[in-house]
Design an enzyme around this catalytic site. Structure first.
Site, PDB file in Angstrom:
ATOM      1  CB  SER A  46      -0.951  -0.117   1.051  1.00  9.34           C
ATOM      2  OG  SER A  46      -2.030   0.789   0.921  1.00  9.34           O
ATOM      3  CD  GLU A  47      -1.251   4.058  -3.086  1.00 10.06           C
ATOM      4  OE1 GLU A  47      -0.962   2.625  -3.265  1.00 10.06           O
ATOM      5  OE2 GLU A  47      -2.271   4.414  -3.615  1.00 10.06           O
TER       6      GLU A  47
END
Lengths: 218, 233
Positions: A46-47
């Site tokens: 997840s960025e």
């Protein structure tokens, strides 16, 4: 029958291979994690800064310091790691993430994608989408084939401001699986019970239909 | 050891003024410098340019500064959770520069690391690239992006010591480490301020050299934006 959102996620999960690091966008892509085979090893990135995302927490175990890019509370799996935003995008820009799955408002036959802005109406921003589509080599778009007004989202050219140029290679919709080639969209699979004609009618961009188009196996 | 400790948020924010550029750590409401934002939202400073991935929600985070119209310009990647923000943007009261999230992080990091600018493929061929220099490397087009130039950087860490060394927790880390040392003055607030020697040097995420002022935060609300849970089996 056209697929629902979970059906789309289920079909895309078949594209996830053993050893993959995968970035999932918000919406339908998030559901893909629920359908990945459990006999393969996959890590979800997840960025906002986590690798090795797990399922949502049990009630009462939510931690405000552990969220995903959709700002949802999550858990982590053994072997997970946290990192800062610059390092997160080093993973993305540096092509260390193997597969990016994201939603779209429009996709064009040349691989352009639009998913961040509707001029005058909706301006939420691109978040990490522009970084993801500019660098990822393996991008799958998950979306409905048509919008709420019944208009095709698979176009000759995007009408909305684009997120990235010529980057989408595969699209999975409620009706079909399509590849994007130098010759436009190519119909690869039909949703169970959906006819080729239905797909042709719902596609505005140039669509190549091979002699045989099998049904999805889901 | 050089002591970076200040008594409280007021001392930590000494020197803030109208028309300055501030950078804020945080992703959504996770890891935001709650104490600094709360203090700034009560000061008579206006015309601010704020660099922050998001703009808070209506009544928390940078939404507090937006309510009082203290912000002239926002530089963010995603602003979808704030109705007042949207209203000010559409009415033209607020200038908004939306940039890709990775570009935002790297513009912070470049400022921290002493790079004036860098090339990135993100945004090439889109509105984001308008007016920017384009250069091709290895057959792929990139655009030139510049390091930020800010007066204050406000970050939040889990633990810190009096020398300004910082350790972050979970995804509350996000942009915070990239903002340390990226502005002229970095102000760090921490949940746990400890004496030097207590933190294991092997575990420190940001060395104190990047931090000018550190203080013990008072109350952390840590609001959750999307509470998602699964049922117990």
């Amino acid at each position: 029958m056209a697929l629902d959102k979970n059906g789309i996620a289920k079909r895309i999960a078949q594209e996830v291979n053993d050893g993959y690091y995968v970035n999932l966008g918000i919406g339908i892509p998030t559901l893909v994690a629920n359908y990945v085979r459990d006999d393969i090893s996959v890590e979800f990135q997840s960025e906002n800064g986590v690798l090795g995302m797990g399922p949502f927490p049990f009630e009462g175990e939510e931690d405000p310091d552990i969220i995903n890019a959709g700002k949802q509370t999550i858990t982590t799996l053994p072997g997970a790691s946290f990192f800062d935003s610059a390092m997160s995008f080093s993973m993305i820009r540096g092509k260390h993430v193997h597969l990016t799955i994201l939603g779209a408002m429009e996709v064009a036959e040349n691989g352009d994608i639009a998913n961040w802005k509707i001029p005058g109406k909706m301006v939420k921003g691109m978040g990490g989408a522009m970084d993801l589509v500019a660098s990822a080599e393996n991008i799958i778009v998950a979306m409905m084939h048509t919008n709420k007004r019944g208009e095709s989202k698979l176009l000759e050219r995007c009408s909305l401001p684009i997120t990235g140029v010529g980057c989408v290679k595969k699209v999975v919709t409620n009706l079909a699986v399509l590849d994007i080639t130098s010759d436009g969209f190519v119909l690869r699979e039909r949703a169970p019970g959906v006819s080729v004609e239905e797909i042709v009618n719902a596609t505005a961009g140039k669509l190549h239909v091979p002699d045989t188009v099998p049904e999805m196996n889901i | 050891m050089i002591n970076k400790t200040v008594a409280n948020v007021e001392e930590a924010c000494q020197g803030v003024a109208s028309d300055m550029t501030f950078m804020f750590g945080g992703f959504g409401l996770s890891g935001i410098p709650e104490n600094a934002i709360g203090y700034l939202s009560k000061q008579d400073i206006y015309g601010l340019t704020c660099v922050s991935n998001n703009a808070g929600v209506d009544d928390f985070g940078l939404g507090l500064l937006l309510q009082r119209k203290q912000i002239k310009k926002m530089i963010s990647s995603y602003v979808g959770e704030n109705a007042e923000f949207e209203r000010q943007m559409l009415s033209g009261e607020l200038d908004v520069e939306l940039i890709p999230q990775g570009t935002l992080a790297e513009r912070c990091r470049a400022a921290q690391a002493g790079f004036p600018a860098f090339y990135t493929p993100a945004g090439y061929g889109t509105e984001v690239a308008e007016g920017k220099e384009v250069r091709e490397f290895n057959g792929k087009k990139h655009i030139l992006e510049y390091a930020f130039d800010a007066d204050f950087g406000f970050v939040k860490a889990w633990k810190g010591d009096t020398a300004g060394n910082l350790i972050f927790k979970g995804t509350a880390r996000n942009f915070n480490p990239n903002i340390c040392g990226a502005a002229k003055i970095t102000v760090a607030e921490v949940e746990h301020l400890v004496p030097v020697g207590e933190l294991d040097p092997n575990q420190i995420h940001i060395p104190g050299i990047f931090v000018q002022r550190i203080f013990q935060g008072v109350v952390y609300e840590k609001r959750i934006e999307q509470r998602t849970v699964r049922p117990r089996e």
